[in-house]
Design a protein around this motif. Structure first.
Motif, PDB file in Angstrom:
ATOM      1  N   LYS A  76     -10.662  -6.048   2.184  1.00  0.00           N
ATOM      2  CA  LYS A  76     -10.016  -4.803   1.776  1.00  0.00           C
ATOM      3  C   LYS A  76      -8.740  -5.067   0.980  1.00  0.00           C
ATOM      4  CE  LYS A  76      -9.484  -2.728   5.710  1.00  0.00           C
ATOM      5  NZ  LYS A  76      -9.143  -1.632   6.652  1.00  0.00           N
ATOM      6  N   LEU A  77      -8.035  -6.147   1.324  1.00  0.00           N
ATOM      7  CA  LEU A  77      -6.776  -6.438   0.653  1.00  0.00           C
ATOM      8  C   LEU A  77      -6.987  -6.763  -0.821  1.00  0.00           C
ATOM      9  CD1 LEU A  77      -3.706  -6.846   1.089  1.00  0.00           C
ATOM     10  CD2 LEU A  77      -4.211  -9.260   1.503  1.00  0.00           C
ATOM     11  N   PHE A  78      -8.021  -7.546  -1.133  1.00  0.00           N
ATOM     12  CA  PHE A  78      -8.246  -7.995  -2.508  1.00  0.00           C
ATOM     13  C   PHE A  78      -9.428  -7.286  -3.165  1.00  0.00           C
ATOM     14  CE2 PHE A  78      -6.124 -11.693  -0.511  1.00  0.00           C
ATOM     15  CZ  PHE A  78      -5.004 -11.746  -1.330  1.00  0.00           C
ATOM     16  N   ARG A  79      -9.789  -6.118  -2.672  1.00  0.00           N
ATOM     17  CA  ARG A  79     -10.899  -5.382  -3.263  1.00  0.00           C
ATOM     18  C   ARG A  79     -10.485  -4.836  -4.626  1.00  0.00           C
ATOM     19  NH1 ARG A  79     -13.012  -1.296   0.860  1.00  0.00           N
ATOM     20  NH2 ARG A  79     -13.608  -3.272   1.861  1.00  0.00           N
ATOM     21  N   TYR A 121       5.592 -10.666  -1.290  1.00  0.00           N
ATOM     22  CA  TYR A 121       4.689 -11.617  -1.939  1.00  0.00           C
ATOM     23  C   TYR A 121       3.249 -11.111  -1.911  1.00  0.00           C
ATOM     24  CZ  TYR A 121       2.164 -15.927  -2.884  1.00  0.00           C
ATOM     25  OH  TYR A 121       1.325 -16.860  -3.427  1.00  0.00           O
ATOM     26  N   LEU A 122       2.831 -10.521  -0.806  1.00  0.00           N
ATOM     27  CA  LEU A 122       1.479  -9.966  -0.743  1.00  0.00           C
ATOM     28  C   LEU A 122       1.304  -8.833  -1.732  1.00  0.00           C
ATOM     29  CD1 LEU A 122       0.598  -9.865   3.077  1.00  0.00           C
ATOM     30  CD2 LEU A 122      -0.347 -11.368   1.314  1.00  0.00           C
ATOM     31  N   VAL A 123       2.308  -8.009  -1.870  1.00  0.00           N
ATOM     32  CA  VAL A 123       2.227  -6.913  -2.846  1.00  0.00           C
ATOM     33  C   VAL A 123       2.048  -7.466  -4.251  1.00  0.00           C
ATOM     34  CG1 VAL A 123       3.522  -5.012  -3.901  1.00  0.00           C
ATOM     35  CG2 VAL A 123       3.523  -5.300  -1.407  1.00  0.00           C
ATOM     36  N   GLN A 124       2.789  -8.519  -4.605  1.00  0.00           N
ATOM     37  CA  GLN A 124       2.649  -9.133  -5.926  1.00  0.00           C
ATOM     38  C   GLN A 124       1.262  -9.724  -6.116  1.00  0.00           C
ATOM     39  OE1 GLN A 124       5.803 -12.002  -6.245  1.00  0.00           O
ATOM     40  NE2 GLN A 124       7.443 -10.456  -6.260  1.00  0.00           N
ATOM     41  N   GLN A 125       0.747 -10.405  -5.093  1.00  0.00           N
ATOM     42  CA  GLN A 125      -0.580 -11.003  -5.195  1.00  0.00           C
ATOM     43  C   GLN A 125      -1.658  -9.934  -5.357  1.00  0.00           C
ATOM     44  OE1 GLN A 125       0.069 -14.193  -6.029  1.00  0.00           O
ATOM     45  NE2 GLN A 125      -1.558 -14.882  -4.631  1.00  0.00           N
ATOM     46  N   VAL A 126      -1.577  -8.874  -4.581  1.00  0.00           N
ATOM     47  CA  VAL A 126      -2.579  -7.805  -4.688  1.00  0.00           C
ATOM     48  C   VAL A 126      -2.525  -7.141  -6.055  1.00  0.00           C
ATOM     49  CG1 VAL A 126      -3.220  -5.542  -3.779  1.00  0.00           C
ATOM     50  CG2 VAL A 126      -2.671  -7.396  -2.210  1.00  0.00           C
ATOM     51  N   GLY A 141      -5.218  -5.562 -10.051  1.00  0.00           N
ATOM     52  CA  GLY A 141      -4.853  -4.658 -11.127  1.00  0.00           C
ATOM     53  C   GLY A 141      -4.294  -3.333 -10.660  1.00  0.00           C
ATOM     54  N   LEU A 142      -3.969  -3.191  -9.377  1.00  0.00           N
ATOM     55  CA  LEU A 142      -3.412  -1.948  -8.871  1.00  0.00           C
ATOM     56  C   LEU A 142      -1.943  -1.819  -9.262  1.00  0.00           C
ATOM     57  CD1 LEU A 142      -4.857  -1.854  -5.241  1.00  0.00           C
ATOM     58  CD2 LEU A 142      -5.617  -0.498  -7.201  1.00  0.00           C
ATOM     59  N   ALA A 143      -1.475  -0.589  -9.311  1.00  0.00           N
ATOM     60  CA  ALA A 143      -0.062  -0.348  -9.562  1.00  0.00           C
ATOM     61  C   ALA A 143       0.750  -0.743  -8.334  1.00  0.00           C
ATOM     62  CB  ALA A 143       0.171   1.125  -9.908  1.00  0.00           C
ATOM     63  N   ASP A 149       0.496   1.595  -5.220  1.00  0.00           N
ATOM     64  CA  ASP A 149      -0.813   1.471  -4.567  1.00  0.00           C
ATOM     65  C   ASP A 149      -0.951   0.129  -3.849  1.00  0.00           C
ATOM     66  OD1 ASP A 149      -1.499   3.962  -5.555  1.00  0.00           O
ATOM     67  OD2 ASP A 149      -2.427   3.124  -7.366  1.00  0.00           O
ATOM     68  N   SER A 150      -0.405  -0.920  -4.449  1.00  0.00           N
ATOM     69  CA  SER A 150      -0.452  -2.237  -3.796  1.00  0.00           C
ATOM     70  C   SER A 150       0.358  -2.235  -2.506  1.00  0.00           C
ATOM     71  CB  SER A 150       0.086  -3.310  -4.752  1.00  0.00           C
ATOM     72  OG  SER A 150      -0.704  -3.389  -5.927  1.00  0.00           O
ATOM     73  N   GLU A 151       1.513  -1.567  -2.511  1.00  0.00           N
ATOM     74  CA  GLU A 151       2.324  -1.502  -1.296  1.00  0.00           C
ATOM     75  C   GLU A 151       1.602  -0.744  -0.186  1.00  0.00           C
ATOM     76  OE1 GLU A 151       6.126   0.116  -2.147  1.00  0.00           O
ATOM     77  OE2 GLU A 151       6.772  -1.575  -3.397  1.00  0.00           O
TER      78      GLU A 151
END
Length: 295
Positions: free
Chosen positions: A163-166, A203-208, A213-215, A218-220
């Motif tokens: 789900k994180l990297f979908r 860091y996870l937000v940046q990676q996602v 390609g999410l904004a 949305d990544s947060e």
């Protein structure tokens, strides 16, 4: 082969025989094999009807605590039946002593120790088989080839990592193993007292955002939702692990007592004697099956 040694100790002109015996391994092995076979049948039946407390499926982690406790109770019940069956066989087929015991309860201890030894052998065989199966599963794991990308979070949090990297579209040759392994190690800290740190969350937000390609907003939101889900999944897995460990330990300890008692009963039935006094209620029924207690 059982041996009986008599040592003549002249006391007051009378001989005092010394009663000794050894373990009959044929009956011990037969009892252990019977315990293992019965345990395999009962455990297979429990798995077939859905009584289990560990699974790789994310839906199984949502099972209630009542189902986990019921599974642990079934594990204890099957241990009682299995070790009782094996202990009874070990006591029943043990050859009787060549001479009467000096101590009245020595024959009972003799049969009980055969049942207890059978229980110990069955436990050791089961532990060895589990170790072999676990080693084989690790050798066949696809993550074993790359130790740098291997992480213990992948089997537990694979659904959360999905789900994180979908992403709706991604390049076909994108290698996600390193990113998933690193994210998994970060998500494992969600069960700690401090939780995921601010730097790890950023860091996870940046990676996602980079891999999906999410904004940024949305990544947060996705990262926060996955962190919460990971914390819940780890807590439930920890609860199930505690139930498994307690159930296995309780089943083993109770099985030892049951194997002893069943072996004593088997030895009594072999010799055509009534059950001992500590089985008084069963003893009365054994003497007169029609004698039922009057309310």
């Amino acid at each position: 082969m059982e041996t009986l040694v008599r040592e003549e100790a002249m006391e007051g002109g009378m001989a005092a025989p010394e009663y000794r015996w050894n373990i009959q391994w044929s009956s011990v092995i037969a009892g252990a094999l019977a315990s293992g076979a019965m345990s395999f049948i009962l455990v297979s039946f429990g798995v077939a009807i859905g009584l289990g407390v560990s699974s790789a499926s994310p839906t199984w982690r949502d099972a209630s605590a009542a189902l986990a406790l019921l599974s642990g109770l079934y594990l204890i019940i099957q241990a009682i039946i299995s070790f009782g069956f094996g202990g009874y066989i070990a006591g029943r087929i043990t050859r009787p002593a060549l001479a009467p015991a000096v101590v009245e309860d020595d024959g009972e201890r003799r049969d009980g120790l055969h049942g207890l030894t059978s229980w110990a052998l069955a436990v050791l065989i089961g532990a060895a088989l589990l170790a072999i199966i676990g080693a084989a599963a690790i050798d066949r794991s696809p993550m074993r080839g790359s130790s740098a990308n291997a992480t213990s979070a992948e089997p537990l949090l694979s659904y959360e990592l999905d789900k994180l990297f979908r992403a709706p579209r991604r390049a076909p040759n994108t290698d996600m193993r390193e990113a998933r392994a690193e994210a998994g190690r970060i998500l494992m800290t969600s069960s700690s007292h401090s939780g995921v740190s601010t730097d790890d969350r950023a860091y996870l937000v940046q990676q996602v955002a980079a891999l999906t390609g999410l904004a940024a907003p949305d990544s947060e939101r996705r990262v926060d939702a996955v962190i919460a889900d990971s914390h819940t999944a780890i807590s439930r897995a920890r609860r199930n692990s505690i139930i498994v460990a307690f159930s296995v330990a309780a089943a083993a300890l109770i099985g030892a007592a049951v194997a002893w008692a069943a072996a004593v009963a088997g030895g009594r039935h072999r010799d055509g004697e009534p059950l001992p006094n500590w089985m008084a209620s069963s003893n009365r029924f054994h003497r007169n099956p029609r004698a039922m207690p009057v309310p």
